[in-house]
Design a protein around this motif. Structure first.
Motif, PDB file in Angstrom:
ATOM      1  N   ASN A   1       6.776  28.580  11.624  1.00  0.00           N
ATOM      2  CA  ASN A   1       6.233  27.927  10.433  1.00  0.00           C
ATOM      3  C   ASN A   1       5.747  26.521  10.751  1.00  0.00           C
ATOM      4  O   ASN A   1       6.151  25.921  11.748  1.00  0.00           O
ATOM      5  CB  ASN A   1       7.334  27.714   9.380  1.00  0.00           C
ATOM      6  CG  ASN A   1       7.948  28.990   8.869  1.00  0.00           C
ATOM      7  OD1 ASN A   1       7.563  29.501   7.845  1.00  0.00           O
ATOM      8  ND2 ASN A   1       8.929  29.517   9.594  1.00  0.00           N
TER       9      ASN A   1
ATOM     10  N   VAL B   1       8.172  22.599   2.347  1.00  0.00           N
ATOM     11  CA  VAL B   1       7.604  23.330   1.198  1.00  0.00           C
ATOM     12  C   VAL B   1       7.849  24.838   1.324  1.00  0.00           C
ATOM     13  O   VAL B   1       7.217  25.635   0.640  1.00  0.00           O
ATOM     14  CB  VAL B   1       6.089  23.041   1.011  1.00  0.00           C
ATOM     15  CG1 VAL B   1       5.858  21.568   0.747  1.00  0.00           C
ATOM     16  CG2 VAL B   1       5.264  23.520   2.208  1.00  0.00           C
ATOM     17  N   GLY B   2       8.752  25.211   2.223  1.00  0.00           N
ATOM     18  CA  GLY B   2       9.080  26.628   2.369  1.00  0.00           C
ATOM     19  C   GLY B   2       8.328  27.328   3.478  1.00  0.00           C
ATOM     20  O   GLY B   2       8.453  28.538   3.643  1.00  0.00           O
ATOM     21  N   GLY B   3       7.537  26.556   4.254  1.00  0.00           N
ATOM     22  CA  GLY B   3       6.835  27.136   5.400  1.00  0.00           C
ATOM     23  C   GLY B   3       5.390  27.469   5.102  1.00  0.00           C
ATOM     24  O   GLY B   3       5.081  28.081   4.081  1.00  0.00           O
ATOM     25  N   THR B   4       4.498  27.015   5.989  1.00  0.00           N
ATOM     26  CA  THR B   4       3.073  27.376   5.928  1.00  0.00           C
ATOM     27  C   THR B   4       2.635  27.767   7.336  1.00  0.00           C
ATOM     28  O   THR B   4       3.425  27.724   8.285  1.00  0.00           O
ATOM     29  CB  THR B   4       2.219  26.196   5.414  1.00  0.00           C
ATOM     30  OG1 THR B   4       2.417  25.079   6.294  1.00  0.00           O
ATOM     31  CG2 THR B   4       2.581  25.810   3.992  1.00  0.00           C
TER      32      THR B   4
ATOM     33  N   ARG C   1      -0.579  27.326   1.961  1.00  0.00           N
ATOM     34  CA  ARG C   1      -0.145  26.107   1.256  1.00  0.00           C
ATOM     35  C   ARG C   1       1.243  26.352   0.687  1.00  0.00           C
ATOM     36  O   ARG C   1       1.725  27.484   0.608  1.00  0.00           O
ATOM     37  CB  ARG C   1      -1.105  25.788   0.094  1.00  0.00           C
ATOM     38  CG  ARG C   1      -1.283  26.968  -0.849  1.00  0.00           C
ATOM     39  CD  ARG C   1      -1.831  26.619  -2.214  1.00  0.00           C
ATOM     40  NE  ARG C   1      -2.121  27.803  -3.004  1.00  0.00           N
ATOM     41  CZ  ARG C   1      -1.226  28.551  -3.626  1.00  0.00           C
ATOM     42  NH1 ARG C   1       0.069  28.247  -3.572  1.00  0.00           N
ATOM     43  NH2 ARG C   1      -1.579  29.622  -4.329  1.00  0.00           N
ATOM     44  N   GLY C   2       1.888  25.239   0.265  1.00  0.00           N
ATOM     45  CA  GLY C   2       3.134  25.361  -0.470  1.00  0.00           C
ATOM     46  C   GLY C   2       2.848  25.769  -1.907  1.00  0.00           C
ATOM     47  O   GLY C   2       1.708  26.056  -2.284  1.00  0.00           O
ATOM     48  N   GLY C   3       3.891  25.790  -2.719  1.00  0.00           N
ATOM     49  CA  GLY C   3       3.686  26.149  -4.124  1.00  0.00           C
ATOM     50  C   GLY C   3       3.930  27.624  -4.376  1.00  0.00           C
ATOM     51  O   GLY C   3       4.714  28.262  -3.673  1.00  0.00           O
ATOM     52  N   ASN C   4       3.212  28.177  -5.335  1.00  0.00           N
ATOM     53  CA  ASN C   4       3.486  29.562  -5.730  1.00  0.00           C
ATOM     54  C   ASN C   4       2.861  30.552  -4.743  1.00  0.00           C
ATOM     55  O   ASN C   4       2.251  30.165  -3.740  1.00  0.00           O
ATOM     56  CB  ASN C   4       3.013  29.821  -7.168  1.00  0.00           C
ATOM     57  CG  ASN C   4       1.498  29.721  -7.302  1.00  0.00           C
ATOM     58  OD1 ASN C   4       0.756  29.889  -6.328  1.00  0.00           O
ATOM     59  ND2 ASN C   4       1.031  29.449  -8.503  1.00  0.00           N
TER      60      ASN C   4
ATOM     61  N   GLU D   1      10.152  25.055  12.649  1.00  0.00           N
ATOM     62  CA  GLU D   1       8.948  24.321  12.263  1.00  0.00           C
ATOM     63  C   GLU D   1       8.250  23.882  13.529  1.00  0.00           C
ATOM     64  O   GLU D   1       8.839  23.142  14.328  1.00  0.00           O
ATOM     65  CB  GLU D   1       9.329  23.098  11.419  1.00  0.00           C
ATOM     66  CG  GLU D   1       8.109  22.287  11.005  1.00  0.00           C
ATOM     67  CD  GLU D   1       8.462  21.205   9.987  1.00  0.00           C
ATOM     68  OE1 GLU D   1       8.825  21.564   8.852  1.00  0.00           O
ATOM     69  OE2 GLU D   1       8.387  20.023  10.335  1.00  0.00           O
TER      70      GLU D   1
ATOM     71  N   ARG E   1       0.743  31.639   5.291  1.00  0.00           N
ATOM     72  CA  ARG E   1       0.812  31.012   3.959  1.00  0.00           C
ATOM     73  C   ARG E   1      -0.032  29.744   4.008  1.00  0.00           C
ATOM     74  O   ARG E   1       0.269  28.821   4.762  1.00  0.00           O
ATOM     75  CB  ARG E   1       2.275  30.694   3.623  1.00  0.00           C
ATOM     76  CG  ARG E   1       2.502  30.257   2.184  1.00  0.00           C
ATOM     77  CD  ARG E   1       3.995  30.130   1.897  1.00  0.00           C
ATOM     78  NE  ARG E   1       4.233  29.572   0.565  1.00  0.00           N
ATOM     79  CZ  ARG E   1       5.144  28.663   0.300  1.00  0.00           C
ATOM     80  NH1 ARG E   1       5.923  28.173   1.261  1.00  0.00           N
ATOM     81  NH2 ARG E   1       5.299  28.201  -0.926  1.00  0.00           N
TER      82      ARG E   1
ATOM     83  N   ASN F   1       5.583  22.898   8.099  1.00  0.00           N
ATOM     84  CA  ASN F   1       5.935  22.419   6.738  1.00  0.00           C
ATOM     85  C   ASN F   1       7.096  23.158   6.081  1.00  0.00           C
ATOM     86  O   ASN F   1       6.969  23.670   4.970  1.00  0.00           O
ATOM     87  CB  ASN F   1       4.712  22.545   5.805  1.00  0.00           C
ATOM     88  CG  ASN F   1       3.565  21.676   6.249  1.00  0.00           C
ATOM     89  OD1 ASN F   1       3.773  20.525   6.610  1.00  0.00           O
ATOM     90  ND2 ASN F   1       2.374  22.224   6.257  1.00  0.00           N
TER      91      ASN F   1
END
Length: 211
Positions: A28, A33-36, A64-67, A9, A62, A30
């Motif tokens: 990455n 949230v799985g990396g942005t 944003r986080g989410g789907n 990160e 990426r 964030n």
């Protein structure tokens, strides 16, 4: 030789990761949230430092986080970030676009792969959202589009890494694309895991220890 790809990160942990033996960096922001995607400044400094130590950098794309279902504005942002990564000398990009029913969004991926213009393209753990019985077809599509690696946990991230599933994917890949296991891989288990799976690459935040 085992390639240990360290998921970091921001820039802060890159020097320690490289000192500890990281052979590749996934950059990455964030990670919670799985990396942005990181800022342009972080990208520039990370690539500069890593390249001074002969370590390639893969930049997470990426917004944003989410789907992993992205609209046109988000895809435009991702394309701009890919151009930045290329301009700043990044070695590859890490991304994944899905349709609402968890298939590869072929149109979005084709556009972004085109923007990468020869950089390595890695499909990230969005792959694990694709139904198991549809993953072989998805893999063939990625191979046909020169994607270099698939980052996968073999199943849901909140479950232990699924070695049986990973073995199935590795056999299906048959050397045409790298199956890169990640999620729960640490300095303590990476050697035994990669030996059991007979692979030479692994990914994680703690794959070279805590940095």
């Amino acid at each position: 030789m085992l390639i240990k790809e360290v998921c970091v990160e921001n820039f802060t942990k890159i020097p320690a990761a490289i000192r500890n033996g990281a052979k590749r960096i996934e950059l990455n922001d964030n990670l919670a949230v799985g990396g942005t995607t990181v800022s342009r400044g972080v990208m520039a400094e990370s690539v500069r430092y890593a390249h001074e130590h002969d370590v390639p950098v893969m930049v997470m794309i990426r917004p944003r986080g989410g789907n992993f279902v992205y609209n046109d504005q988000e895809l435009k942002i991702m394309e701009a970030d890919i151009f930045s990564a290329q301009e700043l000398g990044a070695d590859g990009i890490v991304l994944g676009c899905l349709t609402p029913d968890n298939q590869i969004d072929e149109e979005a991926m084709e556009m972004l792969i085109g923007a990468a213009n020869g950089m390595q393209v890695i499909f990230h753990m969005a792959f694990d959202e694709i139904a198991a019985d549809q993953q072989a077809a998805a893999m063939e599509w990625l191979i046909d589009h020169d994607v270099k690696r698939i980052l996968t946990h073999g199943g849901p991230l909140d479950a232990p890494i699924d070695e049986a599933r990973l073995k199935t994917l590795i056999q299906a890949a048959d050397g045409r694309i790298v199956i890169l296991p990640g999620g729960g891989i640490t300095a303590d288990n990476v050697d035994a895991l990669t030996e059991r799976l007979q692979i030479s690459e692994a990914h994680g935040t703690k794959v070279v220890g805590t940095v």
